[in-house]
Every structure is written in structure tokens, then in C-alpha cells.
Design a protein around this motif. Sequence first.
Motif, PDB file in Angstrom:
ATOM      1  N   GLU A  52      -0.641  10.376  -1.000  1.00  0.00           N
ATOM      2  CA  GLU A  52      -0.662  10.358  -2.014  1.00  0.00           C
ATOM      3  C   GLU A  52      -0.054   9.353  -3.196  1.00  0.00           C
ATOM      4  O   GLU A  52      -0.494   9.340  -4.624  1.00  0.00           O
ATOM      5  CB  GLU A  52      -1.112  11.667  -2.161  1.00  0.00           C
ATOM      6  N   MET A  53       0.965  10.250  -3.082  1.00  0.00           N
ATOM      7  CA  MET A  53       2.013   9.201  -4.205  1.00  0.00           C
ATOM      8  C   MET A  53       2.158   7.326  -4.383  1.00  0.00           C
ATOM      9  O   MET A  53       1.601   6.937  -4.872  1.00  0.00           O
ATOM     10  CB  MET A  53       3.191   9.053  -3.813  1.00  0.00           C
ATOM     11  N   LYS A  54       1.565   6.732  -2.960  1.00  0.00           N
ATOM     12  CA  LYS A  54       1.146   5.648  -2.886  1.00  0.00           C
ATOM     13  C   LYS A  54       0.006   5.056  -3.730  1.00  0.00           C
ATOM     14  O   LYS A  54       0.037   4.284  -4.511  1.00  0.00           O
ATOM     15  CB  LYS A  54       1.098   5.359  -1.207  1.00  0.00           C
ATOM     16  N   ASP A  55      -1.257   6.135  -3.539  1.00  0.00           N
ATOM     17  CA  ASP A  55      -2.373   5.897  -4.549  1.00  0.00           C
ATOM     18  C   ASP A  55      -2.159   6.129  -5.944  1.00  0.00           C
ATOM     19  O   ASP A  55      -2.656   5.236  -6.683  1.00  0.00           O
ATOM     20  CB  ASP A  55      -3.191   7.296  -3.873  1.00  0.00           C
ATOM     21  N   LYS A  56      -1.717   7.236  -6.269  1.00  0.00           N
ATOM     22  CA  LYS A  56      -1.046   7.173  -7.655  1.00  0.00           C
ATOM     23  C   LYS A  56      -0.330   5.959  -8.241  1.00  0.00           C
ATOM     24  O   LYS A  56      -0.886   5.662  -9.598  1.00  0.00           O
ATOM     25  CB  LYS A  56      -0.293   8.576  -7.703  1.00  0.00           C
ATOM     26  N   TYR A  57       0.506   5.592  -7.518  1.00  0.00           N
ATOM     27  CA  TYR A  57       1.458   4.231  -7.702  1.00  0.00           C
ATOM     28  C   TYR A  57       0.605   3.075  -8.113  1.00  0.00           C
ATOM     29  O   TYR A  57       0.805   2.258  -9.040  1.00  0.00           O
ATOM     30  CB  TYR A  57       2.009   3.659  -6.715  1.00  0.00           C
ATOM     31  N   ILE A  58      -0.694   2.721  -7.433  1.00  0.00           N
ATOM     32  CA  ILE A  58      -1.297   1.807  -6.877  1.00  0.00           C
ATOM     33  C   ILE A  58      -2.747   1.602  -8.087  1.00  0.00           C
ATOM     34  O   ILE A  58      -2.614   1.179  -8.848  1.00  0.00           O
ATOM     35  CB  ILE A  58      -2.429   1.920  -5.858  1.00  0.00           C
ATOM     36  N   ARG A  59      -2.819   3.014  -9.014  1.00  0.00           N
ATOM     37  CA  ARG A  59      -3.619   3.189  -9.376  1.00  0.00           C
ATOM     38  C   ARG A  59      -3.087   3.220 -11.163  1.00  0.00           C
ATOM     39  O   ARG A  59      -3.485   2.501 -11.747  1.00  0.00           O
ATOM     40  CB  ARG A  59      -3.988   4.953  -9.759  1.00  0.00           C
ATOM     41  N   LEU A  60      -1.696   3.754 -11.405  1.00  0.00           N
ATOM     42  CA  LEU A  60      -1.111   3.163 -12.064  1.00  0.00           C
ATOM     43  C   LEU A  60      -0.723   2.044 -12.728  1.00  0.00           C
ATOM     44  O   LEU A  60      -1.035   1.599 -13.447  1.00  0.00           O
ATOM     45  CB  LEU A  60       0.532   4.315 -11.587  1.00  0.00           C
ATOM     46  N   MET A  61      -0.074   1.371 -11.489  1.00  0.00           N
ATOM     47  CA  MET A  61      -0.203   0.051 -11.371  1.00  0.00           C
ATOM     48  C   MET A  61      -1.504  -1.047 -12.248  1.00  0.00           C
ATOM     49  O   MET A  61      -1.399  -1.354 -13.046  1.00  0.00           O
ATOM     50  CB  MET A  61       0.354  -0.641 -10.409  1.00  0.00           C
TER      51      MET A  61
END
Length: 190
Positions: A52-61
Motif C-alpha cells: 500500500e505504501m509503495k503504491d502511494k509512493y508511486i502515485r505521489l512520484m
Amino acid sequence: MSDKDIKKEQEHEELQENTASAEADENLNQVDETAESEETQPEIGPAAELAEMKDKYIRLMAEFENFRRRTAKERQELFKTANQDLMSELLPVLDDMERARQSMEATKDVDAMLQGLELVFHKLKHVTHQKGLKPMDIPAGTSFDADMHEAVTQIPAPSEELKGKIVDVIEKGYTLNDKVIRFAKVIIGA
């Protein structure tokens, strides 16, 4: 076997098929409901949290990259049109210079040409002053300031009070809204 027996047997087979089909549909529904309930329940554990955190990070980037591209494009557009206002105000001065040049070719009256050029020069000064451009006023004897002046050379001072001070201004300096955009080129007394 009679037709009645065949008919009964076919009905019996159809009933068995319908029952089997109904049982299969019911089993599928139960599987679907189980899958739905598992999807609605959040997975518990560090792996799920990490995903979930990885997905949020990718979306933020991705969002940041889009923002960066958009602002770079806006900045390029601004650079292209930044001087548009100034150029629009200088166009009448350019037109006046064109008319003055044409009249110089046709007339021999030097005084009239000088007056026309003087009017155009005042118009140009007015436009630049409106936009915040101001010439630096540097009288002889002013102390040298490296933030405002550029020393071109040193000459022997004509008097004792001009030693280390500005003796002459070779090229005017200008400020634009109180920011130096061209340093005044000066001669310093040694």
C-alpha cells in the motif's frame, strides 16, 4: 420401453441436471461471496502495508512529475511572453524613430531633426521610467561601491579628496525596480 417410461426417464434426468446445476450455481455464489468478503477485509500484515505504501509512493512520484512538467511548460510560456508588455509600449517609440529617419532623408533643417529626435528620446525615457528603469546618478567624488559600480581603470587623482573615489563615469549604470541590471563603469582616482 413405452413412450411414457421414456418421458419419465427424461424428466428424471432433467431434474437431476437442474439440481446439479442449481448446486453448482450455489457453490459459485458462495465462492464469490467469500472472495468479496476477503476483498473488503483489509489484509493484515507488513507485506500488505508495504504494498500500500509503495503504491502511494508511486502515485505521489507520478503526481510530482506531472506537476514539474506543467510548471516547466508554464515557465517557458512566461519567458516567451514576459517582454510582451514592454515591447508593446516600445512600439510607438520605434514608429517615431522610423518616421524621424524618413524625415532626415527628406529634410535639410537640422534644428527640426534635432527637436524630433529629442521628442522621441523623451518618449523612450518615459516608457522605460514607467517600467521601473532608472539611471544611476553618480557625481564625481562619490565613494566606490562594488555593488553598484564597476571600476574600469585607475588614474592619478586630480586632487587629494578624489583618492579612492570616483573621478569619472564612462557608462551609466541602471536599476530596474531597485535591482542593478547594469553596473556603472567608472574611473577611480589613485
